[in-house]
Design a protein around this motif. Structure first.
Motif, PDB file in Angstrom:
ATOM      1  N   LEU A   1       0.602  -0.852  -0.018  1.00 17.95           N
ATOM      2  CA  LEU A   1      -0.112   0.288   0.890  1.00 17.95           C
ATOM      3  C   LEU A   1       0.950   1.406  -0.435  1.00 17.95           C
ATOM      4  O   LEU A   1       0.303   2.395   0.283  1.00 17.95           O
ATOM      5  N   GLN A   2       1.699   1.225  -0.325  1.00 17.96           N
ATOM      6  CA  GLN A   2       3.264   2.198  -0.815  1.00 17.96           C
ATOM      7  C   GLN A   2       3.225   2.901  -1.872  1.00 17.96           C
ATOM      8  O   GLN A   2       2.850   1.949  -3.145  1.00 17.96           O
ATOM      9  N   SER A   3       3.360   4.117  -2.728  1.00 19.18           N
ATOM     10  CA  SER A   3       3.252   4.459  -3.812  1.00 19.18           C
ATOM     11  C   SER A   3       5.816   4.118  -3.360  1.00 19.18           C
ATOM     12  O   SER A   3       6.311   4.246  -2.631  1.00 19.18           O
ATOM     13  N   VAL A   4       5.888   4.018  -4.680  1.00 17.52           N
ATOM     14  CA  VAL A   4       7.532   3.805  -4.382  1.00 17.52           C
ATOM     15  C   VAL A   4       7.346   4.653  -5.654  1.00 17.52           C
ATOM     16  O   VAL A   4       7.982   3.928  -7.088  1.00 17.52           O
ATOM     17  N   ARG A   5       9.392   4.654  -5.770  1.00 18.58           N
ATOM     18  CA  ARG A   5      10.299   5.154  -7.193  1.00 18.58           C
ATOM     19  C   ARG A   5      11.717   4.914  -6.384  1.00 18.58           C
ATOM     20  O   ARG A   5      11.956   5.087  -5.272  1.00 18.58           O
ATOM     21  N   PHE A   6      11.986   4.949  -7.955  1.00 18.64           N
ATOM     22  CA  PHE A   6      13.505   4.206  -7.629  1.00 18.64           C
ATOM     23  C   PHE A   6      14.254   5.113  -8.544  1.00 18.64           C
ATOM     24  O   PHE A   6      13.842   5.937  -9.821  1.00 18.64           O
ATOM     25  N   TYR A   7      15.440   5.602  -7.744  1.00 19.43           N
ATOM     26  CA  TYR A   7      16.349   6.237  -8.477  1.00 19.43           C
ATOM     27  C   TYR A   7      17.938   6.074  -8.292  1.00 19.43           C
ATOM     28  O   TYR A   7      18.485   5.288  -7.146  1.00 19.43           O
ATOM     29  N   VAL A   8      18.205   5.351  -9.518  1.00 18.40           N
ATOM     30  CA  VAL A   8      20.067   5.136  -9.713  1.00 18.40           C
ATOM     31  C   VAL A   8      20.629   5.941  -9.885  1.00 18.40           C
ATOM     32  O   VAL A   8      20.145   7.448 -11.089  1.00 18.40           O
ATOM     33  N   ASP A   9      21.538   6.450  -9.037  1.00 21.36           N
ATOM     34  CA  ASP A   9      22.827   7.920  -9.230  1.00 21.36           C
ATOM     35  C   ASP A   9      21.893   9.190  -9.388  1.00 21.36           C
ATOM     36  O   ASP A   9      22.660  10.631 -10.436  1.00 21.36           O
ATOM     37  N   GLY A  10      20.772   9.264  -8.317  1.00 22.97           N
ATOM     38  CA  GLY A  10      19.538  10.555  -8.054  1.00 22.97           C
ATOM     39  C   GLY A  10      19.199  11.193  -9.556  1.00 22.97           C
ATOM     40  O   GLY A  10      17.945  11.824  -9.719  1.00 22.97           O
ATOM     41  N   GLU A  11      19.405  10.113 -10.178  1.00 21.61           N
ATOM     42  CA  GLU A  11      18.101  10.053 -12.279  1.00 21.61           C
ATOM     43  C   GLU A  11      16.720   8.579 -10.865  1.00 21.61           C
ATOM     44  O   GLU A  11      17.103   7.879 -11.050  1.00 21.61           O
ATOM     45  N   LEU A  12      15.669   9.702 -11.804  1.00 21.20           N
ATOM     46  CA  LEU A  12      14.378   8.676 -11.111  1.00 21.20           C
ATOM     47  C   LEU A  12      14.621   7.340 -12.289  1.00 21.20           C
ATOM     48  O   LEU A  12      14.490   7.900 -13.612  1.00 21.20           O
ATOM     49  N   ARG A  13      14.472   6.073 -12.078  1.00 20.21           N
ATOM     50  CA  ARG A  13      14.434   5.338 -12.949  1.00 20.21           C
ATOM     51  C   ARG A  13      12.532   4.475 -13.524  1.00 20.21           C
ATOM     52  O   ARG A  13      12.436   4.233 -14.594  1.00 20.21           O
ATOM     53  N   MET A  14      11.837   4.605 -11.728  1.00 19.84           N
ATOM     54  CA  MET A  14      10.590   4.082 -11.528  1.00 19.84           C
ATOM     55  C   MET A  14      10.237   4.149 -10.973  1.00 19.84           C
ATOM     56  O   MET A  14      10.149   5.113  -9.621  1.00 19.84           O
ATOM     57  N   GLU A  15       8.575   4.539 -11.313  1.00 16.53           N
ATOM     58  CA  GLU A  15       7.626   5.021  -9.897  1.00 16.53           C
ATOM     59  C   GLU A  15       6.248   4.063 -10.496  1.00 16.53           C
ATOM     60  O   GLU A  15       6.176   4.007 -11.636  1.00 16.53           O
ATOM     61  N   TYR A  16       5.855   3.620  -8.803  1.00 16.16           N
ATOM     62  CA  TYR A  16       4.565   3.236  -9.209  1.00 16.16           C
ATOM     63  C   TYR A  16       3.735   3.781  -8.310  1.00 16.16           C
ATOM     64  O   TYR A  16       4.606   4.242  -6.994  1.00 16.16           O
ATOM     65  N   ASP A  17       2.947   4.729  -8.681  1.00 14.38           N
ATOM     66  CA  ASP A  17       2.070   6.069  -7.414  1.00 14.38           C
ATOM     67  C   ASP A  17       0.416   5.688  -8.278  1.00 14.38           C
ATOM     68  O   ASP A  17       0.504   6.263  -9.803  1.00 14.38           O
ATOM     69  N   THR A  18      -0.504   5.461  -7.790  1.00 12.26           N
ATOM     70  CA  THR A  18      -1.837   5.321  -8.682  1.00 12.26           C
ATOM     71  C   THR A  18      -2.900   6.833  -7.993  1.00 12.26           C
ATOM     72  O   THR A  18      -3.848   6.438  -8.031  1.00 12.26           O
ATOM     73  N   SER A  19      -1.949   7.580  -7.502  1.00  9.11           N
ATOM     74  CA  SER A  19      -3.217   8.884  -6.855  1.00  9.11           C
ATOM     75  C   SER A  19      -3.436   9.626  -8.051  1.00  9.11           C
ATOM     76  O   SER A  19      -4.832   9.894  -7.454  1.00  9.11           O
ATOM     77  N   GLY A  20      -3.077   9.527  -9.426  1.00  7.41           N
ATOM     78  CA  GLY A  20      -3.593  10.349 -10.227  1.00  7.41           C
ATOM     79  C   GLY A  20      -5.168   9.163 -10.771  1.00  7.41           C
ATOM     80  O   GLY A  20      -5.645   9.482 -11.511  1.00  7.41           O
ATOM     81  N   THR A  21      -5.187   8.193 -10.723  1.00  2.35           N
ATOM     82  CA  THR A  21      -5.572   7.112 -11.134  1.00  2.35           C
ATOM     83  C   THR A  21      -7.171   6.816 -10.254  1.00  2.35           C
ATOM     84  O   THR A  21      -8.056   5.834 -10.601  1.00  2.35           O
ATOM     85  N   ARG A  22      -6.680   6.997  -9.108  1.00  7.71           N
ATOM     86  CA  ARG A  22      -8.677   5.981  -8.180  1.00  7.71           C
ATOM     87  C   ARG A  22      -9.076   6.735  -7.831  1.00  7.71           C
ATOM     88  O   ARG A  22      -8.600   7.742  -7.674  1.00  7.71           O
ATOM     89  N   LEU A  23     -10.189   6.417  -7.886  1.00  5.83           N
ATOM     90  CA  LEU A  23     -11.296   7.073  -7.915  1.00  5.83           C
ATOM     91  C   LEU A  23     -11.449   7.518  -6.183  1.00  5.83           C
ATOM     92  O   LEU A  23     -12.710   8.057  -5.711  1.00  5.83           O
ATOM     93  N   VAL A  24     -11.630   5.978  -5.500  1.00  2.00           N
ATOM     94  CA  VAL A  24     -11.112   6.661  -3.990  1.00  2.00           C
ATOM     95  C   VAL A  24     -10.070   5.406  -3.191  1.00  2.00           C
ATOM     96  O   VAL A  24      -9.489   4.800  -4.019  1.00  2.00           O
TER      97      VAL A  24
END
Length: 171
Positions: free
Chosen positions: A22-45
């Protein structure tokens, strides 16, 4: 919660992975965002992203670089929860996950199939004998239990469209 580490100098893998709880996840490699998982903009509730495995692509060029994984949640119950971080080939990681959690998923799929068959059989008997059979209710209970098991499964993202919310960033 932030996990900060440095990849070894002899790093030869192509994927890092973690299961969000139940978390949003962000992967940074050497300060550069490589992968993001976040459903805040898509969920209804709700306030949190659904749990799923998040895979971050890496390469041998990332050897010796700093990796930062940020886990964000709005629920105190999951604050500070860190699941196992996997490193390797994505197919090998999926293979390990199937080996570890596949049996419960197979059981849930079997129950789903058995529930549907029981509903159909109970409904057919009801039509044939012009009476209501309790077997149909049993089928609905088994069907709902199977849906619940699939929803709670660690492999749920294979059945529900969670992966569409993963955003690959430029490598």
């Amino acid at each position: 919660m932030t996990i900060l580490t440095r990849l070894p100098e002899d790093y030869h893998e192509n994927t890092l992975a973690i299961r969000s709880s139940l978390q949003s996840v962000r992967f940074y490699v050497d300060g550069e965002l490589r992968m993001e998982y976040d459903t805040s903009g898509t969920r209804l509730v709700g306030k949190n992203s659904a749990s799923c495995y998040v895979f971050c692509p890496t390469s041998e060029d990332d050897a010796g670089k700093e990796v930062r994984i940020e886990l964000t949640t709005n629920t105190a119950k999951y604050s500070g929860v860190v699941n196992t971080v996997y490193c390797g080939d994505e197919a090998a990681i999926w293979g390990y996950l199937f080996q570890t959690y596949g049996l419960e998923t197979v059981i849930a799929l079997f129950l789903l199939f058995a529930g549907i068959i029981t509903i159909i059989f109970g409904f057919s008997l009801g039509i044939a004998y012009q009476t209501k059979f309790d077997m149909e209710y049993l089928g609905w209970c088994v069907f709902m239990a199977a849906i619940w098991m699939l929803g709670e499964s660690k492999m749920r993202q294979l059945f529900f469209r969670i992966r569409q919310h993963l955003q690959r960033c430029v490598l």
